[in-house]
Design a protein around this motif. Structure first.
Motif, PDB file in Angstrom:
ATOM      1  N   SER A   1     -12.006  -1.751  -6.387  1.00 54.97           N
ATOM      2  CA  SER A   1     -13.119  -0.812  -6.587  1.00 54.97           C
ATOM      3  C   SER A   1     -14.454  -1.540  -6.635  1.00 54.97           C
ATOM      4  O   SER A   1     -15.345  -1.199  -7.416  1.00 54.97           O
TER       5      SER A   1
ATOM      6  N   ARG B   1       0.819  -1.214   0.000  1.00 58.43           N
ATOM      7  CA  ARG B   1       0.000   0.000   0.000  1.00 58.43           C
ATOM      8  C   ARG B   1       0.854   1.265   0.000  1.00 58.43           C
ATOM      9  O   ARG B   1       0.377   2.325  -0.393  1.00 58.43           O
TER      10      ARG B   1
ATOM     11  N   HIS C   1       0.144   0.749  -8.442  1.00 54.15           N
ATOM     12  CA  HIS C   1      -1.003   0.695  -7.537  1.00 54.15           C
ATOM     13  C   HIS C   1      -1.512  -0.738  -7.456  1.00 54.15           C
ATOM     14  O   HIS C   1      -1.806  -1.362  -8.467  1.00 54.15           O
TER      15      HIS C   1
ATOM     16  N   ARG D   1      -9.580   9.028   0.385  1.00 51.59           N
ATOM     17  CA  ARG D   1      -9.814   7.696  -0.174  1.00 51.59           C
ATOM     18  C   ARG D   1      -8.692   6.715   0.163  1.00 51.59           C
ATOM     19  O   ARG D   1      -8.946   5.595   0.589  1.00 51.59           O
ATOM     20  N   LYS D   2      -7.438   7.132  -0.039  1.00 50.20           N
ATOM     21  CA  LYS D   2      -6.322   6.219   0.221  1.00 50.20           C
ATOM     22  C   LYS D   2      -6.303   5.789   1.684  1.00 50.20           C
ATOM     23  O   LYS D   2      -6.133   4.607   1.985  1.00 50.20           O
ATOM     24  N   GLU D   3      -6.490   6.732   2.577  1.00 49.62           N
ATOM     25  CA  GLU D   3      -6.500   6.421   4.010  1.00 49.62           C
ATOM     26  C   GLU D   3      -7.629   5.441   4.338  1.00 49.62           C
ATOM     27  O   GLU D   3      -7.439   4.475   5.084  1.00 49.62           O
TER      28      GLU D   3
ATOM     29  N   ASN E   1      -4.652  -2.791  -5.993  1.00 55.39           N
ATOM     30  CA  ASN E   1      -5.970  -2.525  -5.452  1.00 55.39           C
ATOM     31  C   ASN E   1      -6.125  -3.230  -4.102  1.00 55.39           C
ATOM     32  O   ASN E   1      -5.263  -4.000  -3.677  1.00 55.39           O
ATOM     33  N   CYS E   2      -7.233  -2.975  -3.446  1.00 53.97           N
ATOM     34  CA  CYS E   2      -7.445  -3.520  -2.102  1.00 53.97           C
ATOM     35  C   CYS E   2      -7.442  -5.043  -2.089  1.00 53.97           C
ATOM     36  O   CYS E   2      -6.847  -5.667  -1.215  1.00 53.97           O
TER      37      CYS E   2
ATOM     38  N   SER F   1      -3.960  -6.370  -2.563  1.00 53.12           N
ATOM     39  CA  SER F   1      -3.136  -6.141  -1.373  1.00 53.12           C
ATOM     40  C   SER F   1      -3.375  -7.201  -0.307  1.00 53.12           C
ATOM     41  O   SER F   1      -2.429  -7.662   0.340  1.00 53.12           O
TER      42      SER F   1
ATOM     43  N   CYS G   1      -9.202   3.293   2.240  1.00 52.28           N
ATOM     44  CA  CYS G   1      -8.963   1.975   1.638  1.00 52.28           C
ATOM     45  C   CYS G   1      -7.823   1.239   2.338  1.00 52.28           C
ATOM     46  O   CYS G   1      -7.931   0.031   2.595  1.00 52.28           O
ATOM     47  N   ASP G   2      -6.756   1.953   2.647  1.00 50.68           N
ATOM     48  CA  ASP G   2      -5.656   1.326   3.392  1.00 50.68           C
ATOM     49  C   ASP G   2      -6.172   0.754   4.708  1.00 50.68           C
ATOM     50  O   ASP G   2      -5.824  -0.371   5.090  1.00 50.68           O
TER      51      ASP G   2
ATOM     52  N   THR H   1       4.589   3.683  -4.482  1.00 51.97           N
ATOM     53  CA  THR H   1       4.097   4.763  -5.340  1.00 51.97           C
ATOM     54  C   THR H   1       4.376   4.501  -6.813  1.00 51.97           C
ATOM     55  O   THR H   1       3.856   5.201  -7.665  1.00 51.97           O
TER      56      THR H   1
END
Length: 122
Positions: free
Chosen positions: A48, A11, A17, A106-108, A19-20, A23, A110-111, A14
């Motif tokens: 997504s 996660r 990417h 969003r990143k926070e 995805n969730c 990961s 999803c992470d 950089t």
């Protein structure tokens, strides 16, 4: 490296990417008898919310891990029910809307869901 360390490292990247779903799956690839590349490929279309805002990719990945590591369906049901109880939703679009309304990037958001699912699986 433990499961959480793997998920955090993915996660944090950089250059690419993940995805969730990817990961979560990649963190448990070895446990499932998969290479990391196979885990990435397996989860590619489940980010997504299956690419259309449906079920959260982190939850989907966690359910895949449970299936691949021979946990009984009751444990998968329990995980899904706990996720729903904790978040009030299981669909990505609705979860993102709630986090946006709460001012959570969003990143926070999803992470956090990825890390929550990795912790639940551990």
């Amino acid at each position: 490296m433990n499961h959480m360390e793997k998920a955090r490292a993915l996660r944090a990247r950089t250059d690419v990417h993940f995805n969730c779903c990817q990961s979560v799956l990649a963190a448990f690839a070895e446990d499932m008898g998969l290479t990391e590349e196979q885990a990435y490929n397996l989860g590619a279309n489940f980010g997504s919310g299956m690419r259309c805002g449906a079920v959260c990719g982190a939850l989907t990945g966690a359910l895949m891990v449970l299936g691949m590591t021979n946990y009984p369906p009751e444990q998968a049901d329990a995980l899904r029910k706990k996720f729903l109880a904790d978040h009030g939703e299981i669909n990505c679009a609705a979860l993102l809307k709630k986090s946006h309304e709460a001012g959570i990037p969003r990143k926070e958001h999803c992470d956090g869901l990825v890390f929550e699912m990795v912790e639940a699986l551990d």
